[in-house]
Design a protein around this motif. Structure first.
Motif: not given
Length: 126
Positions: A41-47
Motif C-alpha cells: 500500500d502507499e504506506s506499510v508497517e515493516l518490522a
C-alpha cells in the motif's frame, strides 16, 4: 460425487486472496523485494527484527532489499493463511530459511475488490 465436489472446493481454497498471495510467497522465497513491493500500500508497517516503523512504499522496498541482501533466502514455506470474517483482509504466516537464520514471516493484506494491498510485513527471528 461427494468426492468430486470436495476436490473442486479444496482446489479453490488456494485462491483465497487470488494469485497475489502465491506470487508474494514465491517472491519472499527468492528474496525478490521488487516482486513483493508491487503489492505494498502507499504506506506499510515493516518490522525487520528490532527495526519497526511505518514507511512509504518506496522506503519499505529499499529496507526489504537491504534485508534480503543481508539474509539471502534459501527457501520459504507457508505455514498458515486465512481471511477475516468480513473478507476484507488476508493474512499469511510462513518460515523464511536463510543462510544465517530462520525467520517467521507475517503478512497482512487489505482486500479492496480484486486488489490486495500489503499493510504489514514482519520478519521475526526464530
Amino acid at each position: 460425487m461427494k468426492t468430486v465436489i470436495f476436490c473442486v472446493l479444496a482446489s479453490s481454497l488456494p485462491m483465497i486472496g487470488g494469485l497475489n498471495v502465491a506470487e508474494i510467497t514465491r517472491a519472499i522465497g527468492r528474496g525478490d523485494a521488487d516482486g513483493i513491493s508491487v503489492y505494498f500500500d502507499e504506506s506499510v508497517e515493516l518490522a525487520i527484527l528490532d527495526d519497526e516503523d511505518v514507511y512509504s512504499k518506496q522506503v519499505a522496498a529499499k529496507k526489504l532489499k537491504a534485508f534480503f541482501a543481508q539474509y539471502p533466502p534459501r527457501g520459504y514455506s507457508q505455514v498458515h493463511r486465512g481471511t477475516s470474517k468480513s473478507k476484507d483482509s488476508i493474512y499469511c504466516i510462513g518460515n523464511l530459511t536463510t543462510e544465517q537464520a530462520v525467520f517467521r514471516v507475517y503478512i497482512y493484506m487489505r482486500v479492496n475488490g480484486e486488489q490486495h494491498l500489503i499493510q504489514e510485513v514482519r520478519f521475526d527471528k526464530e
